[in-house]
Structure formats: C-alpha cells, structure tokens
Design an enzyme around this catalytic site. Structure first.
Site, short mmCIF file in Angstrom:
data_model
loop_
_atom_site.label_atom_id
_atom_site.label_comp_id
_atom_site.label_asym_id
_atom_site.label_seq_id
_atom_site.Cartn_x
_atom_site.Cartn_y
_atom_site.Cartn_z
CG ASP A 13 6.39 0.51 11.31
OD1 ASP A 13 6.41 1.72 11.59
OD2 ASP A 13 7.30 -0.28 11.63
CG ASP A 14 4.38 -2.34 7.28
OD1 ASP A 14 5.53 -1.88 7.17
OD2 ASP A 14 4.15 -3.43 7.83
CG HIS A 134 9.60 -2.79 5.25
ND1 HIS A 134 8.53 -3.00 6.11
CD2 HIS A 134 9.46 -3.69 4.24
CE1 HIS A 134 7.79 -4.00 5.64
NE2 HIS A 134 8.34 -4.43 4.52
#
Length: 310
Positions: A13-14, A134
């Site tokens: 993620d991110d 998110h």
C-alpha cells in the site's frame, strides 16, 4: 510448485508516498516479497511510482484516498465537505467523525473518487485492476455505496474487504488498535451485501491488520496464513484448481514496506506521517523478503500473484 493451495496477492500500500517508500516497494517486489501495489494518486511522488511500476512491470491498483492530503478534483480543493479550513482532508478519524455527523456530501465523494481514477489512468495508461481505500474509507457507511457504484460503472473488478480471520485472538494488539480494527471489520461486513449487489469481487480471505509494522514476523505471517487456509474458499472469486476437485483459497495480504521517510519529504501534501518516518516500514520490508518466509510459501503451497491473475 505442485498445485497451489492458496493464491496470495501481497499488496504494498501507499505507493507514491515518498521516494524512500517507492524504492522500498520496488526492492520488495524484485525480491519476491510483494506481488501487487496500490497507488496513492494524490501523493507527492505518485508519478515517480507509476513510472517505476511501468519500468519493473509491477501490477498496480488504486488506493482511493479521502482522508489524507489534498483532493485530486480541483473543484473540491477550495471549499468542500471533504476538507478542513486549510484545504486538507479531515484525517483518518476526522473523516469518520464528519461522516457520523452527516457532514460529508456523497456527491463530492463520487466526484473525488472518479477524479482519482481518471488521474490513475493518466499516470499509468490503464484503469486500475483493483481499487481499495486508504485507511479503509471505502467500507464506511454511505461511502461504500458510492464506491461500489464507481467500480461498477468503470468495470474495476476487484476490491478489498478487510475481515481478517484470527483478528480477535491477538493479545499483542493495543486496546485502541483492537477497537479500530473491530470497527473496520464491522464496516467491512456491512459492505459485503453492497459490493455483492454491484457484482464486485474480492479474495476469499483478507490478512494484514494483525501483521502491521512491528507485529510482522515470519511466525505471525505463518499464523495468519494458517487462519486463511482454515477459512477456506468463500465463493466470491472463481479460482479453483484446474484438473483438481480441491478449490484454491484466494487471499490478499496488505503490507506497508519501505525505507523510513525523510522528514518533510513525501506525504500527500502535509508531509509524511509518523508511521512513515518510523522503522516499522523497513521492518516489514526485511520480513517480507526474508528467505525463510519465501520458503514457507513454497512449503505451504502458497503462490504469490496479482489481482489480475485471480
């Protein structure tokens, strides 16, 4: 490898958050530790991340963001229900509180999600193979309906449903995290009928809340995989062993590898957060590419793949 028992999407993620995150994610992918990434299109280094994904052939999806940084949709950057007086999203808990108070416009959520998909396409040249939220904003009340409509309209087939087997038998989790994760799970369970109605799919099992940061280790991942294999296929995906009666369990493991962010470098407009600057990211990176973990996958007949392979 003989016929796999599990097809596992390991999602970093991110992606795009900062150069150190981007480099850590690429290093992890090249070492075989992740098989998929989720891009924050409003992050400071999203273009660099998209270019890296192209260069290294990394399967990429969209990490839809309504809680950190600045909106992508220009009409929402001045005054909107999604932002505070400084023009930033309300934050992980702030967004949830505004939603509970009925202060968030779902029309604006729709505009922002579609703007983020458009920007993703501009950066990568294609629609996302999957789209999640998110800080798990995509499973929140009201938002989940808008999110599902966007995925359905744009034919984005996969999402994430953060319901983790074994979540309630983790004494090492501090009380505040246990509370937050339990609420995420409740919201995710309430999202299942919505996502089902719109024909959206997700892997049979989700993993990652109990193995974040310092809680990640080869034994903790082994425990999570055991829970996932015991949970078995749920029928939301269509993977089954070809030429065999034994169905294959599909699973997603959410991870956050990277090198610690430098202060003032990265983020989504407000600079990197504490988690990003901590050693937790590097710790996850080290565990994910540990040869003993890769050996465990082989031993347990776990095959890493991307969402597009399910």
């Amino acid at each position: 490898m003989p016929q796999p028992r599990m097809m596992l999407v390991v999602t970093g993620d991110d992606f795009g958050y900062c150069p150190r995150r981007n480099q850590g994610i690429v290093d992890c992918f090249q070492a075989g530790g992740i098989s998929n990434v989720s891009l924050l299109v409003n992050a400071s280094f999203a273009k660099e991340a998209a270019d890296l994904a192209k260069r290294h052939n990394i399967p990429i999806g969209l990490h839809a963001n309504l809680s950190e940084g600045i909106p992508v949709c220009q009409s929402l950057q001045q005054a909107s229900t999604l932002t505070n007086h400084c023009g930033f999203f309300h934050g992980k808990m702030g967004f949830r509180q505004a939603l509970e108070r009925g202060q968030v416009s779902m029309k604006q959520v729709d505009l922002e999600l579609r703007a983020q998909v458009r920007h993703f396409r501009e950066l990568t040249g294609h629609l996302p193979y999957h789209m999640d939220g998110h800080q798990h904003v995509h499973v929140l009340p009201e938002v989940r309906e808008v999110f599902a409509q966007v995925l359905s309209d744009l034919r984005i087939p996969y999402t994430r449903v953060p319901v983790e087997p074994g979540l309630h038998s983790c004494p090492w989790l501090p009380a505040h995290l246990q509370r937050f994760y339990t609420q995420v799970e409740r919201d995710a369970l309430d999202s299942i009928p919505v996502f089902t109605r719109y024909g959206i799919r997700w892997p049979d099992v989700y993993l990652g809340l109990t193995t974040m940061g310092q809680n990640m280790s080869v034994p903790s991942l082994q425990r999570a995989l055991s829970h996932a294999l015991a949970a078995g296929p749920s029928g939301t995906t269509s993977s089954s062993a070809s030429g065999s009666n034994q169905p294959v369990v599909t699973a997603e493991l959410m991870v956050h590898p990277g090198y610690p962010s430098h202060p003032q470098e990265g983020g989504c407009g407000e600079g990197p957060d504490d988690f990003s600057q901590s050693s937790d990211r590097q710790h996850e990176l080290n565990v994910l590419r540990d040869p003993s973990l890769l050996a465990l996958y082989s031993q347990e007949r776990v095959q890493l793949c991307a969402f597009k392979d399910l």
